[in-house]
Write a protein that holds these residues in place. Structure first.
Motif, PDB file in Angstrom:
ATOM      1  N   ALA A  79      -7.261 -11.781  64.299  1.00 33.14           N
ATOM      2  CA  ALA A  79      -7.155 -11.104  63.088  1.00 33.14           C
ATOM      3  C   ALA A  79      -6.049 -12.267  62.364  1.00 33.14           C
ATOM      4  CB  ALA A  79      -6.312  -9.763  63.026  1.00 33.14           C
TER       5      ALA A  79
ATOM      6  N   LEU B  52      -0.948  -9.465  62.221  1.00 32.69           N
ATOM      7  CA  LEU B  52      -1.689  -8.167  62.168  1.00 32.69           C
ATOM      8  C   LEU B  52      -1.863  -7.507  63.603  1.00 32.69           C
ATOM      9  CD1 LEU B  52      -4.169  -9.723  59.787  1.00 32.69           C
ATOM     10  CD2 LEU B  52      -2.455  -8.113  59.127  1.00 32.69           C
TER      11      LEU B  52
ATOM     12  N   SER C 170     -15.536 -15.949  60.331  1.00 35.20           N
ATOM     13  CA  SER C 170     -15.383 -15.218  61.839  1.00 35.20           C
ATOM     14  C   SER C 170     -16.195 -16.190  62.812  1.00 35.20           C
ATOM     15  CB  SER C 170     -16.587 -13.999  61.542  1.00 35.20           C
ATOM     16  OG  SER C 170     -16.900 -13.370  62.880  1.00 35.20           O
TER      17      SER C 170
ATOM     18  N   GLU D   6      -7.948 -15.210  61.447  1.00 38.69           N
ATOM     19  CA  GLU D   6      -8.714 -15.265  60.251  1.00 38.69           C
ATOM     20  C   GLU D   6      -7.879 -14.900  58.850  1.00 38.69           C
ATOM     21  OE1 GLU D   6     -11.535 -11.822  60.928  1.00 38.69           O
ATOM     22  OE2 GLU D   6     -12.883 -13.299  62.189  1.00 38.69           O
TER      23      GLU D   6
END
Lengths: 206, 206
Positions: free
Chosen positions: A85, A80, A190, A88
């Motif tokens: 990113a 990503l 997060s 996650e």
DNA sequence: GCATATACGCTACGACTCGTAGCGAAAGAG
DNA sequence: CTCTTTCGCTACGAGTCGTAGCGTATATGC
């Protein structure tokens, strides 16, 4: 499971039955759990006779393993554009997979059985663990080419870093989903990613 | 499980039987797994009648939970004077416990069954998970009085911090020992502790 | 077309397990 | 001594796994 190869002599097996049986197994597993699942019930759901199940899988355990293994090949490593990113995304994928009750039951049952069966243990490691480690390796490599992580000093520290990251990510997610029983919310993912990112650079240097 | 309190009227229970039964349960669990463990077999190993088992535990589930919980109660939180030393000590303890094949099989069998049985899952959480969280709470409190960690802003963030730390520590160690199958060497414990220490202070502030 | 070989659905069955009930005997409490 | 509870033993009902046997359906090879 199914005969090794090619068309043989007699009446061929109903090709649709395999999929129907595996789907019925997952459905029954989700509704009743492992203990409540019975071969007779699965046969009824799939619209076949119980003997047909035993003609294709030697036991209830093998059937359930096959039913879930079919579902386990979905994990992929996204690129990503940023390490955060990517982490996650893979954590979210993994958590989503583990939020399905039938996957939970089958995975743990598989690991439990594997502690006493070295052959099964090796099979689990080859077909589940190692492929997932490649996700970590791919993510690290992508981050290194982007300059987010320093290159590894040597092969050995790189391997150790992959191991520790993999155990930490997979272990923590598994523990939260399966043992603590808390869902992996976006906030939690997060926070956990933040917790993970801080020491990542130091780890590579060793 | 056992009667709530004090000496009552009739013939007292054999005090040795409890320990013998729980030990026999762990032994059978390690050898045969959850599915292979039978009440009759446990009774024979312990040298008691099957009815004695049911007189003390209401079901097979409860018996196994008690057997595993007894073994996990050995864990203790040392106060060695520094947060790093405390973490490494408890990780080493936990890893040593999980290196015994008997404990591996017992824990995994129990967790596997717990995913299939919500009632058992709740019992596991109450009698195994929650008691172990006290280790994290104790370690954090000690570090806070030493000034290594800031005091918690409020009760809520403290609880969240305990949860995420517990999941990370327990999950990572369990995953390494049971899934990856790698031993927890001193080097690994040190590296993992380093990974853990960095973000700990930020976590408390929340 | 015909024999062969396998898959299928159905029923019944043996072996096993969980958890319970009833019995006589043992062992402490008051 | 009496009362109460525990103990070991045997037997049992309900339920499940996995198998065997039967007649039938559906393919291949000649």
């Amino acid at each position: 499971m199914t005969p090794p190869s090619g068309p043989r002599k007699g009446r061929p097996r109903n090709a649709d039955a395999d999929g129907a049986i595996l789907a019925a197994t997952r459905e029954a597993l989700a509704e009743l759990g492992w203990g409540g699942l019975t071969m007779g019930d699965v046969a009824a759901r799939a619209g076949v006779a119980k003997t047909t199940l035993y003609r294709r899988w030697p036991s209830k355990n093998e059937l359930v393993v096959a039913a879930v293994a079919e579902q386990l090949d979905e994990l992929e490593m996204a690129d990503l554009g940023s390490l955060r990113a990517d982490i996650e995304a893979v954590v979210a994928q993994f958590a989503a997979l583990l939020s399905a009750p039938e996957t939970q039951a089958a995975l743990l049952a598989l690991f439990a059985e594997a502690t006493r069966d070295p052959l099964l243990r090796r099979r689990v490691r080859e077909s589940i663990i190692e492929p997932q480690k490649r996700l970590v390796i791919a993510g690290r490599a992508a981050a290194q080419t982007r300059g987010e992580l320093p290159m590894d000093a040597c092969e050995e520290t790189a391997s150790a870093a992959v191991d520790i990251i993999f155990d930490t990510v997979a272990g923590t997610v598994v523990h939260r989903m399966l043992v603590s029983g808390e869902p992996a919310t976006a906030e939690w993912i997060s926070a956990f990613t933040t917790l993970l990112l801080a020491p990542l650079t130091e780890l590579a240097v060793g």
